[in-house]
Scaffold this active site. Structure first.
Site, PDB file in Angstrom:
ATOM      1  N   ALA A 157       0.817  -1.211   0.000  1.00 21.42           N
ATOM      2  CA  ALA A 157       0.000   0.000   0.000  1.00 21.42           C
ATOM      3  C   ALA A 157       0.852   1.264   0.000  1.00 21.42           C
ATOM      4  O   ALA A 157       0.500   2.253  -0.650  1.00 21.42           O
ATOM      5  CB  ALA A 157      -0.931   0.004   1.207  1.00 21.42           C
ATOM      6  N   ALA A 182      12.439  -0.182   5.307  1.00 19.74           N
ATOM      7  CA  ALA A 182      13.492  -0.904   6.024  1.00 19.74           C
ATOM      8  C   ALA A 182      14.291  -1.818   5.118  1.00 19.74           C
ATOM      9  O   ALA A 182      15.483  -2.052   5.349  1.00 19.74           O
ATOM     10  CB  ALA A 182      12.881  -1.717   7.169  1.00 19.74           C
ATOM     11  N   HIS A 194      -1.185 -13.559   5.526  1.00 25.32           N
ATOM     12  CA  HIS A 194      -2.007 -12.367   5.307  1.00 25.32           C
ATOM     13  C   HIS A 194      -2.317 -11.687   6.647  1.00 25.32           C
ATOM     14  O   HIS A 194      -3.473 -11.499   7.013  1.00 25.32           O
ATOM     15  CB  HIS A 194      -3.316 -12.755   4.603  1.00 25.32           C
ATOM     16  CG  HIS A 194      -3.120 -13.303   3.224  1.00 25.32           C
ATOM     17  ND1 HIS A 194      -4.088 -14.045   2.571  1.00 25.32           N
ATOM     18  CD2 HIS A 194      -2.078 -13.223   2.366  1.00 25.32           C
ATOM     19  CE1 HIS A 194      -3.647 -14.397   1.381  1.00 25.32           C
ATOM     20  NE2 HIS A 194      -2.424 -13.911   1.236  1.00 25.32           N
TER      21      HIS A 194
END
Length: 522
Positions: free
Chosen positions: A19, A40, A457
C-alpha cells in the site's frame, strides 16, 4: 540521500510496501508535494523478486521480516510462521502473485463499519478499474489501463483443467475470471489471476507506482531505513524517527505522516509512539499520548492447511507461480458469502510435522497439493510489546483455530479437497493420495492442527471503524492524533475474503485520494 542530509517533507510514508508504494506514487504525481518513503528493506532488484516461478525463495530470506506466532493451542502448541515482505513493494514483491479482489460482502462490511460509502462495493469496483491493466476476458468490472498488470497464467499445468472439471462437478461453478461477476456470488473455481507483466516478470507496487517516478525531484525513497516511532508534539504527528546507516535520524513532516508498515509493525510503531492501550504502554514505561485500546487487537490471518497431497502418475514440474488454480465456496450454505478458498500448490506441501510423518517427496515435480484454506476466520489474536525500545520484539498471539467454527469449516474443506483429488477427473494425473488419506475423526482433527498454517495475510490490527476498538476512522485518520493516518492491511475491520494484495492496493489508492482531498491537491 544520505542519513546526514534529510530535509523536511510534506508527507512521510513509513513503509514502502504493497500500500505504501501506491500512496507514494499517487501523491508524487503532484510536483508541489515533497514525498519521502522510508523502507526498512532494499530495492529488491533480484531474480527471486522478478521471477514469479521462484517466489518461494523469498520466504526466510533478507526480504522477509520472518515473524512467527506464539505457541497456538489450536495448532497443538505449534508456532505459525508469519512471513512479511521487507523490501520495496512489501508483500507484492515476495508473495505468490495471486490477485484476488475480495468479495462484495467485504466492502459492504467496510462501508458499514466506517459509515463511508467510499469503502463500499460500488466504490471498490471503481478503484479496481483505476488500478488494473487486465488482459483477460473482457468485463465492465475490470480495468484495462491502470498501473498494475494483471493476467492469467500462460499454459497452466495440465492438472489445472482436471481440477476445474472436478470442482465444478461438485457444484462450484467454473468461471473464466474470479474477479468479475463472481465477486458478488456464492462461489466459483478458476485459474487464478496473477500480477505478471507481458514479459513474464512480477509487477509489484514498487514497479507499478514508483518506477515511473524515480527521476522526479519531489520523491525521495530511502531504503534501509527502519522506522522507530512517530514524533508527536501535543496531539499532532510532526515527523518520524528512524535508523539508517547505523544512525538514528528524524525527518520532519509538514503535512502528514502515513503508516504503511503492515499488520505487525504498524501497531507496534503506534504503541512505541505512545498511541495504544494505556495499561500496556504504562507497563513498559511509554508515555501515553492517546489511549486507543484497539491498537494491536483484532489480529487476523487466513488459514492454509498443508494439505491434501497427491502423487503424479507422470512427473510434472511446476509452472508459472506454482499456484494456478483456486476456488471459493461455502462450508455452510446459509453463510452470506464464501468462507473457504483452497489453493493448488504445485509441490508436496507439508508442515514441519506432517512432511516427515508422511515422508513427502522433495522433488516438486512428483506431487501436487490441494491446500484447504479458510478466508473468514472467527478466531482473533493480539500483539504484545516486550519492551519500550524499537529493538524489542513483539509477541504475536495469533490464537489460530481457537474458535470451533474455524475447525468445523476446515474439516469440511479437508474432505472436499480429498474428494476432488480422488475424483474420476483427476485419475489420469493422480497415482495415489499421499496425505492425509482416510482418517477417523479424532486423527483427522489432530492432522488438521498439525498441518494448519497461514496464507501469510497478517491484517486487521489497527482497524477502521466507529466502535471502542477502532483505531482509524473512515478517512484512515488515527483517532485523537492530527496529521497521522494508517494505510495498509491493518485497517481492515475484518480480513478480506481472498488473497490480500489487491485489497491492500485498493487501500493505498483510497488513502491517496483522501490525503489529496485534505491537502487540496489538484
Amino acid at each position: 540521500m544520505t542519513a546526514r542530509d534529510i530535509p523536511a517533507f510534506d508527507v512521510i510514508i513509513c513503509g514502502g510496501g504493497a500500500a505504501g508504494c501506491v500512496v507514494a506514487g499517487r501523491l508524487a504525481a503532484h510536483p508541489e508535494l515533497r514525498v519521502l518513503v522510508a523502507e526498512a528493506g532494499g530495492w529488491g532488484d533480484v531474480p527471486e523478486v522478478r521471477d514469479p516461478t521462484i517466489w518461494m525463495r523469498n520466504i526466510g530470506s533478507e526480504r522477509d521480516w520472518a515473524f512467527a506466532s506464539e505457541p497456538c493451542p489450536g495448532l497443538n502448541g505449534r508456532r505459525a510462521a508469519l512471513p512479511m515482505g521487507r523490501v520495496l513493494g512489501g508483500g507484492s514483491a515476495v508473495n505468490g502473485l495471486v490477485w484476488a479482489r475480495g468479495h462484495k460482502a467485504d466492502f459492504d462490511l467496510w462501508e458499514e463499519e466506517s459509515g463511508d460509502a467510499g469503502w463500499g462495493y460500488a466504490a471498490a469496483i471503481d478503484l479496481y478499474r483505476r488500478i488494473e491493466s487486465w488482459d483477460g476476458p473482457a468485463s465492465p468490472l475490470r480495468g484495462v489501463d491502470g498501473p498494475m498488470a494483471i493476467t492469467l497464467p500462460k499454459n497452466p499445468a495440465p492438472v489445472v483443467g482436471a481440477l476445474l472439471e472436478a470442482t465444478s462437478a461438485l457444484g462450484v461453478p467454473q468461471v473464466a475470471d474470479h474477479n468479475a461477476e463472481a465477486m458478488a456470488g456464492d462461489g466459483c473455481c478458476a485459474v487464478a489471476n496473477v500480477n505478471v507483466a507481458k514479459d513474464g516478470t512480477r509487477v509489484s507496487t514498487a514497479v507499478a507506482y514508483l518506477t515511473p517516478r524515480l527521476d522526479q525531484p519531489n520523491l525521495t525513497i530511502l531504503t534501509g531505513a527502519t522506522v522507530r516511532r512517530v514524533v508527536i508534539e501535543g496531539k499532532r504527528a510532526v515527523g518520524v524517527e528512524f535508523e539508517v546507516d547505523g544512525e538514528i535520524r528524524v525527518a520532519r513532516a509538514d503535512r502528514e505522516v502515513v503508516l504503511s508498515l503492515g499488520g505487525v509493525n504498524t501497531p507496534k510503531t503506534l504503541m512505541l509512539s505512545g498511541v495504544g492501550d494505556e495499561r500496556e504502554l504504562k507497563r513498559h514505561g511509554i508515555d501515553v499520548v492517546q489511549h486507543l485500546p484497539g491498537v494491536g487487537r483484532n489480529f487476523q490471518d487466513h488459514i492454509l492447511v498443508a494439505g491434501c497431497v497427491f502423487e503424479y502418475r507422470t512427473p510434472e514440474p511446476p509452472r508459472n507461480n506454482s499456484a494456478e488454480f483456486t476456488f471459493f465456496c461455502k462450508s455452510d450454505a446459509s453463510l452470506p458469502s464464501p468462507d473457504l478458498q483452497p489453493m493448488l500448490e504445485e509441490t508436496a506441501f507439508g508442515s514441519e510435522i506432517t512432511r516427515p510423518a508422511y515422508d513427502l517427496p522433495v522433488d516438486p515435480s512428483l506431487a501436487f497439493t490441494l491446500a484447504p484454506g479458510l478466508i473468514r476466520p472467527k478466531s482473533r489474536g493480539h500483539l504484545e510489546l516486550t519492551g519500550p525500545r524499537p529493538e524489542d520484539p513483539v509477541r504475536i498471539h495469533a490464537n489460530f483455530l481457537s474458535e470451533e467454527a474455524d475447525v468445523r469449516a476446515l474439516m469440511i474443506a479437508l474432505e472436499l479437497c480429498r474428494e476432488i483429488g480422488n475424483s474420476e477427473a483427476l485419475r489420469p494425473f493422480v497415482k495415489r493420495e499421499l496425505m492425509p488419506g482416510a482418517l477417523p475423526d479424532a486423527a483427522r482433527l489432530d492432522f488438521l492442527r498439525n498441518a494448519a498454517g497461514t496464507y501469510f495475510h497478517e491484517t486487521c490490527t489497527a482497524k477502521m471503524g466507529r466502535d471502542a476498538l477502532s483505531v482509524v476512522d473512515g478517512a484512515l485518520k488515527v483517532y485523537g492524533i492530527e496529521g497521522l493516518r494508517v494505510a495498509d492491511g491493518s485497517i481492515m475491520p475484518a480480513i478480506a475474503g481472498g488473497n490480500t494484495l489487491a485489497p491492500c492496493v485498493l487501500i493505498g489508492e483510497r488513502a491517496a485520494d483522501l490525503i489529496g482531498a485534505d491537502l487540496k491537491l489538484r
